[in-house]
Design a protein around this motif. Sequence first.
Motif, PDB file in Angstrom:
ATOM      1  N   UNK A 169      -1.616 -35.497 -18.249  1.00 43.33           N
ATOM      2  CA  UNK A 169      -0.464 -35.121 -19.020  1.00 43.33           C
ATOM      3  C   UNK A 169      -1.025 -34.213 -20.029  1.00 43.33           C
ATOM      4  N   UNK A 170      -2.182 -34.375 -20.659  1.00 42.57           N
ATOM      5  CA  UNK A 170      -2.726 -33.496 -21.625  1.00 42.57           C
ATOM      6  C   UNK A 170      -2.834 -32.148 -20.980  1.00 42.57           C
ATOM      7  N   UNK A 171      -3.411 -32.200 -19.995  1.00 43.31           N
ATOM      8  CA  UNK A 171      -3.512 -30.578 -19.215  1.00 43.31           C
ATOM      9  C   UNK A 171      -2.326 -30.120 -19.067  1.00 43.31           C
ATOM     10  N   UNK A 172      -1.267 -30.971 -18.620  1.00 45.77           N
ATOM     11  CA  UNK A 172       0.066 -30.272 -18.406  1.00 45.77           C
ATOM     12  C   UNK A 172       0.833 -29.747 -19.817  1.00 45.77           C
ATOM     13  N   UNK A 173       0.455 -30.373 -20.829  1.00 46.75           N
ATOM     14  CA  UNK A 173       0.848 -29.917 -22.217  1.00 46.75           C
ATOM     15  C   UNK A 173       0.194 -28.562 -22.491  1.00 46.75           C
ATOM     16  N   UNK A 174      -0.970 -28.702 -22.045  1.00 46.44           N
ATOM     17  CA  UNK A 174      -1.805 -27.175 -22.452  1.00 46.44           C
ATOM     18  C   UNK A 174      -1.580 -26.178 -21.675  1.00 46.44           C
ATOM     19  N   UNK A 175      -1.295 -26.500 -20.613  1.00 47.49           N
ATOM     20  CA  UNK A 175      -0.836 -25.295 -19.467  1.00 47.49           C
ATOM     21  C   UNK A 175       0.663 -24.811 -20.012  1.00 47.49           C
ATOM     22  N   UNK A 176       1.622 -25.759 -20.332  1.00 50.67           N
ATOM     23  CA  UNK A 176       3.017 -25.317 -20.730  1.00 50.67           C
ATOM     24  C   UNK A 176       2.739 -24.551 -22.082  1.00 50.67           C
ATOM     25  N   UNK A 177       1.976 -24.985 -22.889  1.00 47.48           N
ATOM     26  CA  UNK A 177       1.926 -23.910 -24.309  1.00 47.48           C
ATOM     27  C   UNK A 177       1.448 -22.622 -23.851  1.00 47.48           C
ATOM     28  N   UNK A 178       0.391 -22.545 -22.885  1.00 48.97           N
ATOM     29  CA  UNK A 178       0.001 -21.296 -22.580  1.00 48.97           C
ATOM     30  C   UNK A 178       1.320 -20.476 -21.769  1.00 48.97           C
ATOM     31  N   UNK A 179       1.958 -21.001 -21.243  1.00 45.72           N
ATOM     32  CA  UNK A 179       2.886 -20.480 -20.273  1.00 45.72           C
ATOM     33  C   UNK A 179       4.290 -19.754 -21.291  1.00 45.72           C
ATOM     34  N   UNK A 180       4.342 -20.800 -22.197  1.00 41.54           N
ATOM     35  CA  UNK A 180       5.324 -20.484 -23.090  1.00 41.54           C
ATOM     36  C   UNK A 180       5.107 -19.193 -23.971  1.00 41.54           C
ATOM     37  N   UNK A 181       3.894 -19.246 -24.574  1.00 41.91           N
ATOM     38  CA  UNK A 181       3.327 -18.348 -25.319  1.00 41.91           C
ATOM     39  C   UNK A 181       3.246 -16.945 -24.572  1.00 41.91           C
ATOM     40  N   UNK A 182       2.928 -16.789 -23.317  1.00 39.85           N
ATOM     41  CA  UNK A 182       2.996 -15.870 -22.573  1.00 39.85           C
ATOM     42  C   UNK A 182       4.344 -15.171 -22.266  1.00 39.85           C
ATOM     43  N   UNK A 183       5.383 -16.170 -22.156  1.00 37.42           N
ATOM     44  CA  UNK A 183       6.660 -15.833 -21.964  1.00 37.42           C
ATOM     45  C   UNK A 183       7.385 -15.067 -22.927  1.00 37.42           C
ATOM     46  N   UNK A 184       7.133 -15.762 -24.152  1.00 41.61           N
ATOM     47  CA  UNK A 184       7.668 -15.100 -25.519  1.00 41.61           C
ATOM     48  C   UNK A 184       7.013 -13.682 -25.813  1.00 41.61           C
ATOM     49  N   UNK A 185       5.685 -13.765 -25.629  1.00 47.54           N
ATOM     50  CA  UNK A 185       4.921 -12.363 -25.686  1.00 47.54           C
ATOM     51  C   UNK A 185       5.535 -11.341 -24.892  1.00 47.54           C
TER      52      UNK A 185
END
Length: 460
Positions: free
Chosen positions: A250-266
């Motif tokens: 679950x922690x890894x999923x949260x980290x992965x989601x944060x990475x993907x969201x940041x990339x999408x917004x960038x």
Amino acid sequence: MPANSSRSLKAPAYPSRTCLAIVLAAGNGKRMRSKLPKAMHKLAGRSMLGHVLSAVAKAGADKIVVVVGPDQGALEAEARLIVPDVELVIQAERRGTAHAVLAAREAIAAGYDDIIVAFADTPLVQPETFSKMRIALAAGETAIVCLGFEAKDPTGYGRLIMKDGVLESIREDRDANPDERKLSTCNAGLMGIAGRHALDLLGAIGCENSQREYYLTDIVAIARAQKLASCALIVQQDEVMGVNDRAQLALAEALMQSRLRTQAMSLGATLVDPESVTLAYDTTLGEDVTIEPHVVFGPGVEVKTGALIRSFSHLEGANVGENATVGPFARLRPGARLMQEVHIGNFVEVKASEVGAGAKINHLSYIGDASVGAKSNLGAGTITCNYDGFAKYRTEIGEGAFIGSHSALVAPVAIGAGAYVATGSVVTRDVLPDSLVVARARQTEKPGWAAGFRQKKRKS
């Protein structure tokens, strides 16, 4: 060296160097309490093994070997899904990480310049990090590159023993002395090895330790004894976190989601409430796309420029055209293809269907195995009856057609361009273009019937 079919995943790097990636995936993962192999558990819609294979391929691996345990056919199938010509080797006995790496002895002996050792349960390592390991090896003076991190709490981790900035050895926590346990620079486990030295160094590793296992970490001290240099590449602890149980997953999923969201917004997408949006590893969002809160993306979704995805929608395997609107509470299933300026409204489900430019399906409808023409309008409650219990059939709706509310289109059936289907119709035969079809019983009325019926029931 034979070319690897994963080259399409790679950045075009290292034209004069070859690379072997060895991915260790033999662990049972008992703490996951699952019938699935640990490496099969998913992050952002892709297995942990898939993330690792993709990363090493993008870092330029010419050949990838996955080390598995006995009877792990699911892992083999998953590996071939990502890298079709991956090599699988079996570690029959679990005698440590160096023993696992030597299961790939034949591939190591082929003479690759760079060898990367990765772990299938460490899925967050970026391709760029593996590339930096290769760059360090390419300098020619370094035989071993170890990934390390600064730990807030180093308990349980192997320590990187450094002197004057030089990596001298790695000490497992259980074998470390009190002074070594005070160190906070820890071993992440992943390693780069100069191919020309690999077999000699690996073959010299013994099992004189508390676990009687062959530790890959001992390779650093062995290299030093042979006057070969080792170095440490320090990265963020989050990037090299291992996943051993459901909480860490679950922690890894949260980290992965944060990475993907940041990339999408960038890249130009607006996420109104980023933490409420779930993305897949391959979600593609165009510029000026707006994603409202509580939207879930499964694998295989592309949303093009200017589209709006409203709250509580779920998309998987779908393509959304420019300036289209989806939701709220809409579901796009695999094979949904929406052209530009399509409107898909609340509680509408689309599956394996193409919806033409400007078409509107705004309320409470199911459209499956269909083609919907441009500028068509499908009223509330329209459904395509595509399944008879044995096979699926298609519905074709022409451009500019109007389907009245609560209509059922029984496939296979074609509605001609510009046709009008009256509200509440059950259409079982093809409809000509520009015609009206009324497929419902004629309304009849019996005055006073209801009062008489109630009176009769009361007397009985």
